[in-house]
Design an enzyme around this catalytic site. Sequence first.
Site, PDB file in Angstrom:
ATOM      1  N   ASP A 149      -3.090   2.574  -1.062  1.00  0.00           N
ATOM      2  CA  ASP A 149      -1.738   2.452  -0.513  1.00  0.00           C
ATOM      3  C   ASP A 149      -1.012   3.743  -0.899  1.00  0.00           C
ATOM      4  OD1 ASP A 149       0.764   1.798   0.370  1.00  0.00           O
ATOM      5  OD2 ASP A 149       0.647  -0.284  -0.302  1.00  0.00           O
ATOM      6  N   GLU A 167      -3.877   2.255   4.091  1.00  0.00           N
ATOM      7  CA  GLU A 167      -2.906   1.537   4.911  1.00  0.00           C
ATOM      8  C   GLU A 167      -2.602   2.217   6.242  1.00  0.00           C
ATOM      9  OE1 GLU A 167       0.928   0.647   3.187  1.00  0.00           O
ATOM     10  OE2 GLU A 167       1.437  -0.612   4.903  1.00  0.00           O
TER      11      GLU A 167
HETATM   12  C1  IPD Z   1       5.162  -3.717   0.694  1.00  0.00           C
HETATM   13  C2  IPD Z   1       5.539  -3.930  -0.759  1.00  0.00           C
HETATM   14  C3  IPD Z   1       6.444  -5.131  -0.916  1.00  0.00           C
HETATM   15  C4  IPD Z   1       5.834  -6.375  -0.324  1.00  0.00           C
HETATM   16  C5  IPD Z   1       5.446  -6.146   1.127  1.00  0.00           C
HETATM   17  C6  IPD Z   1       4.501  -4.948   1.236  1.00  0.00           C
HETATM   18  P1  IPD Z   1       4.722  -1.209   1.565  1.00  0.00           P
HETATM   19  O1  IPD Z   1       4.289  -2.619   0.850  1.00  0.00           O
HETATM   20  O2  IPD Z   1       4.393  -4.114  -1.561  1.00  0.00           O
HETATM   21  O3  IPD Z   1       6.717  -5.401  -2.268  1.00  0.00           O
HETATM   22  O4  IPD Z   1       6.764  -7.412  -0.414  1.00  0.00           O
HETATM   23  O5  IPD Z   1       4.814  -7.312   1.605  1.00  0.00           O
HETATM   24  O6  IPD Z   1       4.145  -4.743   2.581  1.00  0.00           O
HETATM   25  O7  IPD Z   1       5.001  -1.531   3.000  1.00  0.00           O
HETATM   26  O8  IPD Z   1       5.901  -0.695   0.856  1.00  0.00           O
HETATM   27  O9  IPD Z   1       3.489  -0.399   1.371  1.00  0.00           O
HETATM   28 CA    CA Z   2       2.092  -1.792   0.241  1.00  0.00          CA
HETATM   29 CA    CA Z   3       2.470   1.471   1.886  1.00  0.00          CA
END
Ligand code: IPD
Ligand code: CA
Ligand code: CA
Length: 264
Positions: free
Chosen positions: A84, A68
């Site tokens: 991630d 990411e």
């Molecule tokens: C987020 C989480 C969240 C989802 C968002 C994601 P991040 O990832 O998975 O549950 O609703 O769309 O972007 O930013 O915490 O890695």
């Molecule tokens: Ca995420």
């Molecule tokens: Ca993340």
Amino acid sequence: MTMEKMKLTIMEAAKSAGAVIQSYFQGVFTIRSKDGINNLVTEVDNHSEKIIIDIIKRDYPAHSIISEEVGELMQDSEYQWIIDPIDGTVNFAHGIPICCVSIGLRHNGKMIMGVVYNPMMNEFFFAERGKGATLNGLPIRVSDKKDFKTACLVTGFPYKWPETKEHPIKVFERMIMQGLPVRRLGSAAIDLCWVACGRFDGFWEYNLNSWDVAAGYLIVREAGGRISNFDGTDTTVFEKETLATNGYIHEEMLGVINKEITEN
Ligand code: IPD
Ligand code: CA
Ligand code: CA
């Protein structure tokens, strides 16, 4: 290249990153916003990512990586690691223990291994293609709930509203209007794993990225669940719509998402 060796690598990477995340949890760390005011990244995301990538590169220097925060480190390889470093960063930044490391491994376009590790809750989900899914080493399965009216669901919302056929809030409203309990945990990877182990019967979300879903996708499938797009066709980890269920309530959830069921 044995699966056993790759399993050791993915486990070591997830556990090492998890230990770092836990050591910072509810402590002091820098937080900044990436895009919009609430799309956060902390120094712990970067630290976790570096640990994971260093371990993968040490063992498999020729493999491709999608992660990411650093983006794509593509090579001419059949193998692709999808990372991630913290899923649920907003939770992490607020001291809420619903966040995890998510690492998936693809081979020739198919997910073959996935780990989702939440060190704060000591929950380590793992799946290998064709070998089932586990939580802390014990086999897990999706729920056997067949009655949609008593299902427990989870969803999530993007930080920025994307171009979608339907506004996500409308779908959320229709699910709630069915009288269903719908939770919002803030970590898509954990949402998927909690479907895989039967805590939730279904999960849907618009606009997720490959790193949010790669590992959880395989964990749900290996736990006997079903994942599709919102038109009901098979999805890859690179598509934007995700519906994951125990299989039994899938068609009814599709019906609500696609407005075929509007009232209780
Ligand atoms: C987020 C989480 C969240 C989802 C968002 C994601 P991040 O990832 O998975 O549950 O609703 O769309 O972007 O930013 O915490 O890695
Ligand atoms: Ca995420
Ligand atoms: Ca993340």
